[in-house]
Design a protein around this motif. Structure first.
Motif, PDB file in Angstrom:
ATOM      1  N   VAL A  94       0.641  -1.026   0.020  1.00 30.68           N
ATOM      2  CA  VAL A  94       0.068  -0.076  -0.124  1.00 30.68           C
ATOM      3  C   VAL A  94       0.640   1.371  -0.049  1.00 30.68           C
ATOM      4  CG1 VAL A  94      -1.691   1.184   1.318  1.00 30.68           C
ATOM      5  CG2 VAL A  94      -2.005  -0.956   1.095  1.00 30.68           C
ATOM      6  N   PHE A  95       1.779   1.400   0.882  1.00 31.34           N
ATOM      7  CA  PHE A  95       2.723   2.596   1.218  1.00 31.34           C
ATOM      8  C   PHE A  95       3.681   2.791  -0.162  1.00 31.34           C
ATOM      9  CE2 PHE A  95       2.697   3.663   5.836  1.00 31.34           C
ATOM     10  CZ  PHE A  95       1.166   3.399   5.851  1.00 31.34           C
ATOM     11  N   GLU A  96       4.173   1.445  -0.859  1.00 31.12           N
ATOM     12  CA  GLU A  96       4.979   1.652  -2.039  1.00 31.12           C
ATOM     13  C   GLU A  96       4.329   2.188  -3.139  1.00 31.12           C
ATOM     14  OE1 GLU A  96       6.383   0.287  -5.717  1.00 31.12           O
ATOM     15  OE2 GLU A  96       4.916  -0.858  -4.728  1.00 31.12           O
ATOM     16  N   ARG A  97       3.079   1.809  -3.445  1.00 29.77           N
ATOM     17  CA  ARG A  97       2.308   2.299  -4.520  1.00 29.77           C
ATOM     18  C   ARG A  97       1.900   3.574  -4.404  1.00 29.77           C
ATOM     19  NH1 ARG A  97      -0.668  -3.470  -6.153  1.00 29.77           N
ATOM     20  NH2 ARG A  97       1.468  -4.501  -5.877  1.00 29.77           N
ATOM     21  N   PHE A  98       1.250   4.125  -2.867  1.00 31.05           N
ATOM     22  CA  PHE A  98       0.987   5.332  -2.803  1.00 31.05           C
ATOM     23  C   PHE A  98       1.953   6.394  -2.900  1.00 31.05           C
ATOM     24  CE2 PHE A  98       0.164   8.870   0.114  1.00 31.05           C
ATOM     25  CZ  PHE A  98      -0.969   9.488  -0.300  1.00 31.05           C
ATOM     26  N   LEU A 115       7.262   7.328   4.304  1.00 31.17           N
ATOM     27  CA  LEU A 115       6.434   6.240   4.075  1.00 31.17           C
ATOM     28  C   LEU A 115       7.054   4.764   3.466  1.00 31.17           C
ATOM     29  CD1 LEU A 115       3.400   8.014   2.362  1.00 31.17           C
ATOM     30  CD2 LEU A 115       3.248   6.866   4.735  1.00 31.17           C
ATOM     31  N   ASN A 116       8.209   5.156   2.915  1.00 30.63           N
ATOM     32  CA  ASN A 116       8.897   4.086   2.186  1.00 30.63           C
ATOM     33  C   ASN A 116       9.469   3.513   3.248  1.00 30.63           C
ATOM     34  OD1 ASN A 116       8.156   4.218  -0.537  1.00 30.63           O
ATOM     35  ND2 ASN A 116       9.934   5.775  -0.967  1.00 30.63           N
ATOM     36  N   GLN A 117      10.086   4.147   4.371  1.00 25.55           N
ATOM     37  CA  GLN A 117      10.535   3.307   5.334  1.00 25.55           C
ATOM     38  C   GLN A 117       9.796   2.471   6.400  1.00 25.55           C
ATOM     39  OE1 GLN A 117      13.947   2.934   5.874  1.00 25.55           O
ATOM     40  NE2 GLN A 117      13.736   1.985   7.575  1.00 25.55           N
ATOM     41  N   GLU A 118       8.455   3.541   6.484  1.00 30.62           N
ATOM     42  CA  GLU A 118       7.799   2.574   7.366  1.00 30.62           C
ATOM     43  C   GLU A 118       7.195   1.239   6.644  1.00 30.62           C
ATOM     44  OE1 GLU A 118       3.332   3.489   9.480  1.00 30.62           O
ATOM     45  OE2 GLU A 118       4.471   5.218   8.801  1.00 30.62           O
ATOM     46  N   GLY A 119       6.998   1.403   5.367  1.00 31.72           N
ATOM     47  CA  GLY A 119       6.378   0.182   4.506  1.00 31.72           C
ATOM     48  C   GLY A 119       7.383  -0.767   4.665  1.00 31.72           C
ATOM     49  N   PHE A 120       8.588  -0.577   4.407  1.00 31.50           N
ATOM     50  CA  PHE A 120       9.653  -1.291   4.335  1.00 31.50           C
ATOM     51  C   PHE A 120       9.812  -2.118   5.593  1.00 31.50           C
ATOM     52  CE2 PHE A 120      14.178  -1.908   5.648  1.00 31.50           C
ATOM     53  CZ  PHE A 120      14.637  -3.160   4.736  1.00 31.50           C
ATOM     54  N   ILE A 135       9.649  -1.846  -2.030  1.00 30.15           N
ATOM     55  CA  ILE A 135       9.808  -0.298  -1.571  1.00 30.15           C
ATOM     56  C   ILE A 135      10.904  -0.022  -1.224  1.00 30.15           C
ATOM     57  CG2 ILE A 135       9.435  -0.882   0.964  1.00 30.15           C
ATOM     58  CD1 ILE A 135       7.473   1.280   0.714  1.00 30.15           C
ATOM     59  N   TYR A 136      11.805  -0.905  -1.065  1.00 26.56           N
ATOM     60  CA  TYR A 136      13.292  -0.559  -0.339  1.00 26.56           C
ATOM     61  C   TYR A 136      14.058   0.230  -1.551  1.00 26.56           C
ATOM     62  CZ  TYR A 136      17.607  -1.332   2.899  1.00 26.56           C
ATOM     63  OH  TYR A 136      18.524  -1.005   3.733  1.00 26.56           O
ATOM     64  N   SER A 137      13.895  -0.324  -2.924  1.00 31.59           N
ATOM     65  CA  SER A 137      14.583   0.173  -3.829  1.00 31.59           C
ATOM     66  C   SER A 137      14.173   1.830  -4.432  1.00 31.59           C
ATOM     67  CB  SER A 137      14.389  -0.551  -5.247  1.00 31.59           C
ATOM     68  OG  SER A 137      13.017  -0.268  -5.704  1.00 31.59           O
ATOM     69  N   HIS A 138      12.910   2.126  -3.938  1.00 31.39           N
ATOM     70  CA  HIS A 138      12.588   3.354  -4.109  1.00 31.39           C
ATOM     71  C   HIS A 138      13.212   4.688  -3.396  1.00 31.39           C
ATOM     72  CE1 HIS A 138       9.324   2.528  -7.086  1.00 31.39           C
ATOM     73  NE2 HIS A 138       8.631   1.537  -6.138  1.00 31.39           N
ATOM     74  N   SER A 139      13.816   4.337  -2.270  1.00 35.02           N
ATOM     75  CA  SER A 139      14.460   5.274  -1.662  1.00 35.02           C
ATOM     76  C   SER A 139      15.848   5.752  -2.424  1.00 35.02           C
ATOM     77  CB  SER A 139      14.852   4.877  -0.091  1.00 35.02           C
ATOM     78  OG  SER A 139      15.370   3.739  -0.298  1.00 35.02           O
ATOM     79  N   ILE A 140      16.295   4.787  -3.114  1.00 36.61           N
ATOM     80  CA  ILE A 140      17.319   5.046  -3.932  1.00 36.61           C
ATOM     81  C   ILE A 140      17.029   5.904  -5.144  1.00 36.61           C
ATOM     82  CG2 ILE A 140      19.296   4.092  -5.233  1.00 36.61           C
ATOM     83  CD1 ILE A 140      19.667   3.904  -2.435  1.00 36.61           C
ATOM     84  N   SER A 141      15.857   5.436  -5.875  1.00 36.70           N
ATOM     85  CA  SER A 141      15.585   6.200  -7.080  1.00 36.70           C
ATOM     86  C   SER A 141      15.209   7.605  -6.585  1.00 36.70           C
ATOM     87  CB  SER A 141      14.353   5.623  -7.775  1.00 36.70           C
ATOM     88  OG  SER A 141      13.306   5.228  -6.878  1.00 36.70           O
ATOM     89  N   ASN A 142      14.323   7.907  -5.640  1.00 34.28           N
ATOM     90  CA  ASN A 142      13.950   9.070  -4.975  1.00 34.28           C
ATOM     91  C   ASN A 142      15.044   9.868  -4.505  1.00 34.28           C
ATOM     92  OD1 ASN A 142      11.431   8.379  -5.754  1.00 34.28           O
ATOM     93  ND2 ASN A 142      10.413   7.755  -3.934  1.00 34.28           N
ATOM     94  N   MET A 143      16.203   9.444  -3.725  1.00 32.39           N
ATOM     95  CA  MET A 143      17.258  10.136  -3.659  1.00 32.39           C
ATOM     96  C   MET A 143      18.028  10.750  -4.784  1.00 32.39           C
ATOM     97  SD  MET A 143      19.348   7.717  -0.526  1.00 32.39           S
ATOM     98  CE  MET A 143      20.485   8.975  -0.427  1.00 32.39           C
ATOM     99  N   PHE A 144      17.969  10.100  -5.925  1.00 34.74           N
ATOM    100  CA  PHE A 144      18.644  10.400  -7.011  1.00 34.74           C
ATOM    101  C   PHE A 144      17.727  11.497  -7.657  1.00 34.74           C
ATOM    102  CE2 PHE A 144      19.371  10.345 -11.480  1.00 34.74           C
ATOM    103  CZ  PHE A 144      21.019  10.207 -11.622  1.00 34.74           C
ATOM    104  N   TYR A 145      16.307  11.488  -7.689  1.00 37.22           N
ATOM    105  CA  TYR A 145      15.641  12.348  -8.409  1.00 37.22           C
ATOM    106  C   TYR A 145      15.502  13.759  -7.401  1.00 37.22           C
ATOM    107  CZ  TYR A 145      13.476   8.500 -10.840  1.00 37.22           C
ATOM    108  OH  TYR A 145      13.298   7.207 -11.520  1.00 37.22           O
TER     109      TYR A 145
END
Length: 201
Positions: A94-98, A115-120, A135-145
């Motif tokens: 839920v948290f990953e997609r939202f 939210l990503n950390q809480e979902g992970f 969901i763990y991978s999104h923190s990397i892409s979002n750090m980049f963005y």
């Protein structure tokens, strides 16, 4: 209203399992199963797994039909339902997609980190290793963005790669490798400026 129909609730659970395959492999499956789930909710009420149906429908609204505000509103309902039932196993989904596919169209990307950390954490602690990994991978892409410092992204990337090696997650590991390679390229640490190639990529 909350559904007390055990058959309805069981069907929702089965359809939600199918939407995960559709999410990864074939979006037409995701669309079909999401519509069926939402029809069940409208006719019979919501259950402890309805949060996923709301999130999937919000995902489609935001990413296929570009109705970002409605997608955000319905997605937020999914988050609220997940919190209402305290469904920790599915929180990673839920948290990953939202946070990474719905809220980013109307809110700053920086709000995704919490939210990503809480979902992970919820996924990892409650046995949902696959979605915890996603969901763990999104923190990397979002750090980049969001323009975080490259050494910090590389450090976090190595942490995630180690995690994926431990759990043998071949699905998500290449995503983190790609962002890691992009950072190495920006540092001038790939074989040339126009390639990501090095000893590990």
């Amino acid at each position: 209203q909350e559904s007390q129909d055990k058959v309805n609730n069981a069907i929702q659970k089965i359809l939600n399992r199918g939407t995960l395959a559709g999410y990864i492999v074939d979006k037409s499956i995701l669309k079909y199963y999401s519509f069926l789930c939402m029809e069940l909710i409208i006719n019979n009420g919501f259950s402890d797994v309805s949060a996923i149906a709301y999130i999937n429908y919000a995902y489609l609204l935001s990413n296929y039909w570009c109705d970002y505000k409605k997608g955000y509103t319905i997605g937020l309902k999914g988050v609220e339902l997940n919190n209402y039932f305290n469904d920790l196993y599915n929180r990673a989904i839920v948290f990953e997609r939202f946070s990474n596919f719905i809220s980013i169209w109307v809110k700053p990307i920086k709000i995704t980190f919490e939210l990503n950390q809480e979902g992970f954490k919820a996924g990892l602690e409650n046995g949902n290793i696959l979605n915890a990994g996603i969901i763990y991978s999104h923190s990397i892409s979002n750090m980049f963005y969001t323009g975080k410092k490259i050494p910090s992204i590389l450090e976090k990337s190595n942490e995630r790669i180690n995690f994926y090696n431990v759990y043998d997650n071949k699905l998500i590991r290449p995503v983190v490798h790609t962002f890691r390679a992009a950072c190495l390229n920006l540092q001038g640490n790939t074989s040339s400026e126009i390639t990501f190639e090095d000893d590990t990529f």
